[in-house]
Enzyme design. Structure first.
Site, PDB file in Angstrom:
ATOM      1  N   ASP A 199      34.130  26.154  27.652  1.00  0.00           N
ATOM      2  CA  ASP A 199      34.560  27.160  26.678  1.00  0.00           C
ATOM      3  C   ASP A 199      36.011  26.944  26.254  1.00  0.00           C
ATOM      4  OD1 ASP A 199      32.078  28.322  26.716  1.00  0.00           O
ATOM      5  OD2 ASP A 199      32.624  29.925  28.111  1.00  0.00           O
TER       6      ASP A 199
ATOM      7  N   MET B  10      37.608  23.988  26.218  1.00  0.00           N
ATOM      8  CA  MET B  10      37.595  22.806  25.352  1.00  0.00           C
ATOM      9  C   MET B  10      37.097  23.160  23.962  1.00  0.00           C
ATOM     10  SD  MET B  10      38.559  19.952  26.983  1.00  0.00           S
ATOM     11  CE  MET B  10      37.674  18.637  26.169  1.00  0.00           C
TER      12      MET B  10
ATOM     13  N   GLY C 298      28.657  14.243  26.813  1.00  0.00           N
ATOM     14  CA  GLY C 298      29.939  14.757  27.277  1.00  0.00           C
ATOM     15  C   GLY C 298      31.102  13.808  27.104  1.00  0.00           C
TER      16      GLY C 298
ATOM     17  N   THR D 135      32.496   4.123  24.237  1.00  0.00           N
ATOM     18  CA  THR D 135      31.389   3.570  23.468  1.00  0.00           C
ATOM     19  C   THR D 135      30.058   4.128  23.947  1.00  0.00           C
ATOM     20  OG1 THR D 135      30.267   1.527  22.804  1.00  0.00           O
ATOM     21  CG2 THR D 135      31.197   1.586  25.009  1.00  0.00           C
ATOM     22  N   HIS D 136      29.089   4.148  23.030  1.00  0.00           N
ATOM     23  CA  HIS D 136      27.710   4.514  23.354  1.00  0.00           C
ATOM     24  C   HIS D 136      26.821   3.279  23.443  1.00  0.00           C
ATOM     25  CE1 HIS D 136      28.955   8.573  22.694  1.00  0.00           C
ATOM     26  NE2 HIS D 136      29.064   8.454  21.396  1.00  0.00           N
TER      27      HIS D 136
ATOM     28  N   LYS E  70      26.942  24.169  23.213  1.00  0.00           N
ATOM     29  CA  LYS E  70      26.654  25.048  24.349  1.00  0.00           C
ATOM     30  C   LYS E  70      27.051  24.418  25.669  1.00  0.00           C
ATOM     31  CE  LYS E  70      22.837  28.109  22.998  1.00  0.00           C
ATOM     32  NZ  LYS E  70      21.457  28.516  23.366  1.00  0.00           N
ATOM     33  N   GLY E  71      26.642  23.181  25.869  1.00  0.00           N
ATOM     34  CA  GLY E  71      26.952  22.503  27.118  1.00  0.00           C
ATOM     35  C   GLY E  71      26.185  23.033  28.311  1.00  0.00           C
TER      36      GLY E  71
ATOM     37  N   SER F  92      20.992  18.521  22.011  1.00  0.00           N
ATOM     38  CA  SER F  92      22.351  18.422  21.506  1.00  0.00           C
ATOM     39  C   SER F  92      22.429  17.454  20.324  1.00  0.00           C
ATOM     40  CB  SER F  92      23.296  17.962  22.620  1.00  0.00           C
ATOM     41  OG  SER F  92      24.632  17.913  22.182  1.00  0.00           O
TER      42      SER F  92
ATOM     43  N   TRP G  74      34.472  15.580  26.333  1.00  0.00           N
ATOM     44  CA  TRP G  74      34.846  16.314  27.541  1.00  0.00           C
ATOM     45  C   TRP G  74      35.438  15.373  28.580  1.00  0.00           C
ATOM     46  CZ3 TRP G  74      30.523  18.022  31.379  1.00  0.00           C
ATOM     47  CH2 TRP G  74      31.055  18.830  32.382  1.00  0.00           C
TER      48      TRP G  74
ATOM     49  N   LYS H 240      25.966  12.136  23.032  1.00  0.00           N
ATOM     50  CA  LYS H 240      25.797  13.540  23.398  1.00  0.00           C
ATOM     51  C   LYS H 240      25.679  13.747  24.904  1.00  0.00           C
ATOM     52  CE  LYS H 240      26.241  15.832  20.623  1.00  0.00           C
ATOM     53  NZ  LYS H 240      27.538  16.170  19.953  1.00  0.00           N
TER      54      LYS H 240
ATOM     55  N   TYR I 259      26.501  14.405  34.238  1.00  0.00           N
ATOM     56  CA  TYR I 259      26.986  15.535  33.449  1.00  0.00           C
ATOM     57  C   TYR I 259      26.777  16.851  34.196  1.00  0.00           C
ATOM     58  CZ  TYR I 259      27.125  18.647  29.294  1.00  0.00           C
ATOM     59  OH  TYR I 259      27.398  19.644  28.379  1.00  0.00           O
TER      60      TYR I 259
END
Length: 308
Positions: free
Chosen positions: A240, A242, A66, A113-114, A268-269, A144, A69, A64, A201
């Site tokens: 918005d 994306m 981004g 990857t996370h 929301k971002g 998020s 994005w 979470k 971010y």
């Protein structure tokens, strides 16, 4: 229920909420992705052994932060164009895709990857693979993540934000402790600054053109010398836009357990949305934990928008 040397479980948040379809594999907490648990465990354990190509890019983010994005930004930079790609980052997500499928993807690949630095494929160091690291302030991140868990039908989670926050602070949610992840990557940044580029971010959201140019310079792509293209990529990758254009299609949404009428990966971002969720007491406890965990860190996170 145990399967050999890993565990599949549902996580009780202590307040009546249950986070379903979780796994513990070699000390790492991950979702099952609704695959047979043996398959998910095998994919995880093979990550260290993945064959890495010379032109691969590794996109590393805590969950979470981004990822979708930034995957789109990187795709446009590598393609040198602003045309929207049909490719979703999930098709190059190391924990979700077996190696034989990754091998079929065209170069250059944006592997994402996370997982923490120590769990990256061994060949990333041998090949001096470029790593783009994106970090987000953990207060907005956990908000998020809460909506991610309540919105995706894979998790069947109906707990409160307060109970979810406790799990996050205890490092019990997927991919373990955010604090450990950041501190480990910070050390890697100090050790190998030439192959890891850090983007925050919040900076990317507020100063997109400048930050995208920095990424382009790091990747040494032709777009780095094209200010008009950089600006166009920034425009195309506004949150918005994306949210409207990169929504999962019905077939893929069903496959990854999303109901598009109720959930969007792009919620929301906003910077500072955590203020709408944290109580005063929760914020104080979080600040105390943050100060304790990050006392050796030189990184500076922003929890509010810049004053303009």
């Amino acid at each position: 229920m145990s399967y050999k040397d890993f565990e599949v479980y549902n996580l009780n948040d202590g307040g009546g909420g249950i986070l379903h379809n979780q796994m513990l594999v070699d000390g790492m907490r991950i979702p099952t992705f609704r695959k047979p648990p043996e398959e998910t465990a095998a994919i995880l354990r093979n990550i260290k052994h993945l064959k890495i190509r010379d032109d691969d890019i590794m996109l590393c983010t805590p969950v979470k932060s981004g990822t979708h994005w930034c995957f789109e930004i990187l795709t446009m930079l590598l393609n040198g164009a602003t045309e929207r790609s049909d490719l979703q980052k999930i098709f190059l997500m190391l924990i979700n895709v077996p190696e034989e499928e990754l091998d079929l993807m065209k170069s250059p690949r944006i592997l994402n990857t996370h997982f923490p630095f120590r769990m990256l494929p061994s060949q990333t160091k041998k090949k001096h693979t470029k790593i783009v690291l994106v970090l987000r302030n953990p207060k907005d991140l956990v908000v998020s993540l809460y909506y991610h868990h309540t919105g995706m039908t894979n998790y069947f989670y109906n707990g409160t934000f307060s109970d979810h926050l406790k799990l996050f602070m205890e490092g019990k949610l997927m991919y373990n402790s955010w604090f450990d992840y950041v501190l480990e990557f910070e050390k890697a940044l100090d050790d190998e600054p030439d192959r890891i580029h850090l983007t925050f971010y919040e900076d990317l959201k507020e100063n997109g053109v400048e930050e995208i140019k920095k990424i382009a310079d790091f990747l040494e792509v032709p777009a780095a010398s094209d200010p008009e293209l950089i600006a166009a990529i920034n425009d195309q990758c506004q949150f918005d836009t994306m949210k409207k254009e990169k929504q999962y299609g019905p077939e893929l949404a069903k496959k990854i357990f999303i109901d598009p009428s109720k959930f969007n990966m792009y919620r929301k971002g906003e910077i500072g949305d955590w203020k709408n969720h944290f109580t005063v007491a929760e914020n104080e406890r979080f600040d105390q934990l943050f100060e304790e965990k990050m006392k050796t860190s030189k990184l500076r996170f922003r929890f509010e928008p810049s004053i303009k």
